[in-house]
Motif scaffolding. Structure first.
Motif, PDB file in Angstrom:
ATOM      1  N   ARG A   8      45.481  28.314 -14.418  1.00  0.00           N
ATOM      2  CA  ARG A   8      46.582  29.265 -14.234  1.00  0.00           C
ATOM      3  C   ARG A   8      46.281  30.087 -13.003  1.00  0.00           C
ATOM      4  N   ARG A   9      47.310  30.536 -12.329  1.00  0.00           N
ATOM      5  CA  ARG A   9      47.152  31.298 -11.098  1.00  0.00           C
ATOM      6  C   ARG A   9      46.534  32.662 -11.389  1.00  0.00           C
ATOM      7  N   PRO A  10      45.440  33.018 -10.689  1.00  0.00           N
ATOM      8  CA  PRO A  10      44.825  34.332 -10.876  1.00  0.00           C
ATOM      9  C   PRO A  10      45.747  35.445 -10.358  1.00  0.00           C
ATOM     10  N   PRO A  11      45.473  36.696 -10.736  1.00  0.00           N
ATOM     11  CA  PRO A  11      46.286  37.815 -10.261  1.00  0.00           C
ATOM     12  C   PRO A  11      46.240  37.961  -8.733  1.00  0.00           C
ATOM     13  N   ARG A  12      47.287  38.506  -8.182  1.00  0.00           N
ATOM     14  CA  ARG A  12      47.433  38.667  -6.732  1.00  0.00           C
ATOM     15  C   ARG A  12      46.299  39.514  -6.143  1.00  0.00           C
ATOM     16  N   ASN A  13      45.925  40.586  -6.824  1.00  0.00           N
ATOM     17  CA  ASN A  13      44.850  41.449  -6.349  1.00  0.00           C
ATOM     18  C   ASN A  13      43.538  40.673  -6.237  1.00  0.00           C
ATOM     19  N   LEU A  31      32.453  28.786  -4.298  1.00  0.00           N
ATOM     20  CA  LEU A  31      33.788  29.004  -4.847  1.00  0.00           C
ATOM     21  C   LEU A  31      33.954  28.289  -6.192  1.00  0.00           C
ATOM     22  N   GLU A  32      33.378  27.107  -6.312  1.00  0.00           N
ATOM     23  CA  GLU A  32      33.445  26.369  -7.566  1.00  0.00           C
ATOM     24  C   GLU A  32      32.732  27.139  -8.674  1.00  0.00           C
ATOM     25  N   ARG A  33      31.575  27.655  -8.364  1.00  0.00           N
ATOM     26  CA  ARG A  33      30.834  28.420  -9.363  1.00  0.00           C
ATOM     27  C   ARG A  33      31.572  29.711  -9.719  1.00  0.00           C
ATOM     28  N   LEU A  34      32.145  30.358  -8.718  1.00  0.00           N
ATOM     29  CA  LEU A  34      32.921  31.571  -8.945  1.00  0.00           C
ATOM     30  C   LEU A  34      34.074  31.287  -9.907  1.00  0.00           C
ATOM     31  N   ARG A  35      34.747  30.162  -9.694  1.00  0.00           N
ATOM     32  CA  ARG A  35      35.896  29.796 -10.538  1.00  0.00           C
ATOM     33  C   ARG A  35      35.462  29.445 -11.947  1.00  0.00           C
TER      34      ARG A  35
END
Length: 130
Positions: free
Chosen positions: A33-38, A64-68
């Motif tokens: 799902r799309r994360p919040p804009r902020n 970035l993969e780990r962050l996600r």
């Protein structure tokens, strides 16, 4: 960008240049799902700052993969990039440095922990006959 899809963001990025938009599109593609804009705005600023410092996109992708996957805050992205670039490779058990206990590398050579067993059985409670 509330109505934009990852594909639209990817198309708007220059194909010859790795940009924050392109990396953001890759990040969004992996999200269910799309994360919040902020959140996305902060993440985009962090990505742009790292690219401006000269980090290659290949260094940012694992971070970035780990962050996600872990659901971390965008401010930890520089730490994750550092971890991806400077983490020591994992070594098989027994071939690495000595143990944290200071017992040396031979500790890992034994297959399992064996507790100390007193060769002489105590005769009763507290080691004395009652």
């Amino acid at each position: 960008m509330p109505g934009s899809s990852p594909a639209n963001v990817l198309e708007s990025a220059d194909a010859g240049e790795w940009s924050a938009k392109r990396l953001m599109a890759e990040y969004l593609r992996g999200c269910s799902r799309r994360p919040p804009r902020n959140f996305l705005g902060h993440l985009g600023r962090e990505i742009r700052q790292l690219l401006d410092e000269g980090f290659e996109p290949d260094a940012l992708r694992p971070a970035l993969e780990r962050l996600r996957t872990k659901g971390l805050h965008p401010s930890v992205l520089p730490s994750l990039v550092n971890e991806a670039l400077n983490a020591l490779p994992t070594t098989p058990v027994g071939s690495g440095p000595s143990s944290a206990s200071g017992a040396g590398p031979w500790v890992a050579a034994s297959p399992a922990y064996t507790p100390y067993l007193n060769p002489t059985e105590p005769t009763g409670t507290f080691g004395v006959a009652l």
